[in-house]
Design a protein around this motif. Structure first.
Motif, PDB file in Angstrom:
ATOM      1  N   LEU A   6       0.808  -1.230   0.000  1.00 19.41           N
ATOM      2  CA  LEU A   6       0.000   0.000   0.000  1.00 19.41           C
ATOM      3  C   LEU A   6       0.838   1.275   0.000  1.00 19.41           C
ATOM      4  CD1 LEU A   6      -2.704  -1.007   2.661  1.00 19.41           C
ATOM      5  CD2 LEU A   6      -2.959  -1.023   0.173  1.00 19.41           C
ATOM      6  N   HIS A   7       2.142   1.139   0.099  1.00 22.78           N
ATOM      7  CA  HIS A   7       2.994   2.340   0.154  1.00 22.78           C
ATOM      8  C   HIS A   7       3.924   2.341  -1.053  1.00 22.78           C
ATOM      9  CE1 HIS A   7       5.424   5.226   2.976  1.00 22.78           C
ATOM     10  NE2 HIS A   7       5.441   5.635   1.716  1.00 22.78           N
ATOM     11  N   ILE A   8       3.446   2.976  -2.115  1.00 25.97           N
ATOM     12  CA  ILE A   8       4.207   3.043  -3.371  1.00 25.97           C
ATOM     13  C   ILE A   8       4.094   4.461  -3.905  1.00 25.97           C
ATOM     14  CG2 ILE A   8       4.396   2.169  -5.739  1.00 25.97           C
ATOM     15  CD1 ILE A   8       2.952  -0.372  -4.786  1.00 25.97           C
ATOM     16  N   HIS A   9       5.209   5.003  -4.335  1.00 24.75           N
ATOM     17  CA  HIS A   9       5.196   6.331  -4.966  1.00 24.75           C
ATOM     18  C   HIS A   9       5.263   6.181  -6.475  1.00 24.75           C
ATOM     19  CE1 HIS A   9       5.621   8.604  -1.233  1.00 24.75           C
ATOM     20  NE2 HIS A   9       6.279   7.533  -0.820  1.00 24.75           N
ATOM     21  N   SER A  10       4.714   7.188  -7.150  1.00 26.10           N
ATOM     22  CA  SER A  10       4.754   7.211  -8.614  1.00 26.10           C
ATOM     23  C   SER A  10       5.283   8.579  -9.052  1.00 26.10           C
ATOM     24  CB  SER A  10       3.344   6.993  -9.185  1.00 26.10           C
ATOM     25  OG  SER A  10       2.580   8.192  -9.084  1.00 26.10           O
ATOM     26  N   ASP A  41       1.119   8.599  -3.007  1.00 28.60           N
ATOM     27  CA  ASP A  41       2.045   9.703  -3.281  1.00 28.60           C
ATOM     28  C   ASP A  41       1.938  10.788  -2.219  1.00 28.60           C
ATOM     29  OD1 ASP A  41       3.661   9.198  -5.645  1.00 28.60           O
ATOM     30  OD2 ASP A  41       1.739   8.909  -6.649  1.00 28.60           O
ATOM     31  N   HIS A  42       3.005  11.589  -2.129  1.00 30.84           N
ATOM     32  CA  HIS A  42       3.047  12.677  -1.150  1.00 30.84           C
ATOM     33  C   HIS A  42       1.952  13.691  -1.478  1.00 30.84           C
ATOM     34  CE1 HIS A  42       6.823  11.306   0.575  1.00 30.84           C
ATOM     35  NE2 HIS A  42       7.344  11.218  -0.632  1.00 30.84           N
ATOM     36  N   PHE A  43       1.064  13.923  -0.524  1.00 29.24           N
ATOM     37  CA  PHE A  43      -0.063  14.820  -0.773  1.00 29.24           C
ATOM     38  C   PHE A  43       0.409  16.198  -1.227  1.00 29.24           C
ATOM     39  CE2 PHE A  43      -3.256  17.903   0.550  1.00 29.24           C
ATOM     40  CZ  PHE A  43      -4.387  17.380  -0.053  1.00 29.24           C
ATOM     41  N   MET A  67      -2.603   8.229   0.116  1.00 30.59           N
ATOM     42  CA  MET A  67      -1.850   9.490   0.118  1.00 30.59           C
ATOM     43  C   MET A  67      -0.885   9.416   1.295  1.00 30.59           C
ATOM     44  SD  MET A  67      -4.521  12.166   1.900  1.00 30.59           S
ATOM     45  CE  MET A  67      -5.979  11.929   0.916  1.00 30.59           C
ATOM     46  N   GLU A  68       0.250  10.085   1.184  1.00 33.72           N
ATOM     47  CA  GLU A  68       1.177  10.166   2.314  1.00 33.72           C
ATOM     48  C   GLU A  68       1.192  11.609   2.797  1.00 33.72           C
ATOM     49  OE1 GLU A  68       5.174   8.681   1.645  1.00 33.72           O
ATOM     50  OE2 GLU A  68       5.441   8.358   3.792  1.00 33.72           O
ATOM     51  N   ILE A  69       0.897  11.782   4.068  1.00 33.60           N
ATOM     52  CA  ILE A  69       0.680  13.114   4.648  1.00 33.60           C
ATOM     53  C   ILE A  69       1.840  13.448   5.577  1.00 33.60           C
ATOM     54  CG2 ILE A  69      -0.902  14.499   6.041  1.00 33.60           C
ATOM     55  CD1 ILE A  69      -3.046  12.276   5.379  1.00 33.60           C
ATOM     56  N   SER A 160       6.561  -1.633   0.717  1.00 33.48           N
ATOM     57  CA  SER A 160       7.842  -1.458   0.026  1.00 33.48           C
ATOM     58  C   SER A 160       8.355  -0.018   0.118  1.00 33.48           C
ATOM     59  CB  SER A 160       7.709  -1.853  -1.446  1.00 33.48           C
ATOM     60  OG  SER A 160       6.901  -0.921  -2.145  1.00 33.48           O
ATOM     61  N   ASP A 161       7.427   0.969   0.103  1.00 33.41           N
ATOM     62  CA  ASP A 161       7.793   2.389  -0.051  1.00 33.41           C
ATOM     63  C   ASP A 161       8.625   2.568  -1.323  1.00 33.41           C
ATOM     64  OD1 ASP A 161       7.875   5.084   0.469  1.00 33.41           O
ATOM     65  OD2 ASP A 161       8.989   4.930   2.350  1.00 33.41           O
ATOM     66  N   ALA A 162       8.195   1.897  -2.388  1.00 36.31           N
ATOM     67  CA  ALA A 162       8.958   1.918  -3.640  1.00 36.31           C
ATOM     68  C   ALA A 162       8.871   3.290  -4.308  1.00 36.31           C
ATOM     69  CB  ALA A 162       8.418   0.850  -4.593  1.00 36.31           C
ATOM     70  N   HIS A 163      10.040   3.777  -4.718  1.00 34.04           N
ATOM     71  CA  HIS A 163      10.126   5.004  -5.509  1.00 34.04           C
ATOM     72  C   HIS A 163      10.612   4.683  -6.924  1.00 34.04           C
ATOM     73  CE1 HIS A 163       9.818   6.740  -1.536  1.00 34.04           C
ATOM     74  NE2 HIS A 163       9.963   7.969  -1.969  1.00 34.04           N
ATOM     75  N   GLN A 164      11.038   3.445  -7.112  1.00 36.80           N
ATOM     76  CA  GLN A 164      11.578   3.000  -8.400  1.00 36.80           C
ATOM     77  C   GLN A 164      11.063   1.587  -8.646  1.00 36.80           C
ATOM     78  OE1 GLN A 164      15.869   3.522  -8.380  1.00 36.80           O
ATOM     79  NE2 GLN A 164      15.709   5.492  -7.317  1.00 36.80           N
TER      80      GLN A 164
HETATM   81 ZN   LIG Z   1       6.650   7.185   1.128  1.00 34.19          ZN
END
Ligand SMILES: [Zn+2]
Ligand SMILES: [Zn+2]
Length: 203
Positions: A6-10, A41-43, A67-69, A160-164
């Motif tokens: 549930l923690h993935i950035h795009s 993603d970062h709000f 969303m990440e706040i 994961s907190d994946a950024h890539q």
């Molecule tokens: Zn994050």
């Protein structure tokens, strides 16, 4: 395939230097590395005016909208934006612990992001919150003494907190959860539990 992430950035986290241009919602959906996939993603980087467009794209790809706040100062801005869940940076400040209560009252699951990286005092976190074991950060602390005392107080999510694209795994976080003897708590059912504990929530 993983059960959940549930923690993935795009690329919607435009401005986060760790995100690469290939990390599109389309590619994340196509890779299908987990049964339940959420984008968080970062709000503040999505931009309040663009949140609905972001949510449409995420939902359109068949993914959960998160969303990440970054702390309590964003509380009023996020209120009007509905997501499937919220991930919160809880710094060790009175106002951030209070914000957790206010977020829970909004009726959506609240995940406390990588508490070991923010010095979050888990004693002050409401037990209805989900606590994250984060693959990017958990190995940087003495996780056994940090999380160990709380394994019966909280439900946990593993992320994961994946950024890539190549971060779309949870190798370290799953090892830690196994060692601690905690399981990955499924998002389904969390909302019902929150509503039972917070009868003030309508709908
Ligand atoms: Zn994050
Ligand atoms: Zn974070």
């Amino acid at each position: 395939m993983l059960a959940q992430d549930l923690h993935i950035h795009s690329t919607w986290s435009n401005g986060d230097a760790a995100v690469v241009s290939e990390q599109t919602i389309g590619l994340i959906a196509e890779l299908g590395h987990a049964h339940v996939v959420g984008i968080s993603d970062h709000f503040e980087l999505i931009g309040e005016d663009f949140f609905e467009e972001y949510a449409r794209e995420v939902r359109g790809a068949g993914l959960k909208v998160g969303m990440e706040i970054d702390g309590s100062r964003w509380l009023s801005a996020v209120q009007s934006h509905v997501a499937d869940y919220r991930i919160f940076h809880c710094y060790d400040r009175d106002m951030d612990y209070k914000a957790l209560d206010q977020l829970l009252d909004m009726g959506q699951p609240v995940i406390v992001a990588h508490p070991n990286a923010l010095s979050t005092n888990l004693d002050r976190v409401p037990p209805e919150c989900l606590v994250e074991i984060n693959n990017r950060y958990v190995w940087r602390c003495d996780w056994r003494s940090f999380y160990g005392p709380f394994v019966n107080r909280f439900e946990f999510v593993i992320s994961s907190d994946a950024h890539q694209p190549n971060w779309l795994n949870q190798t370290v976080a799953r090892h830690v959860a196994t060692e601690l003897g905690v399981r990955d708590h499924n998002l389904l059912g969390v909302l019902a539990a929150v509503r039972t504990l917070r009868p003030s929530i309508r709908g």
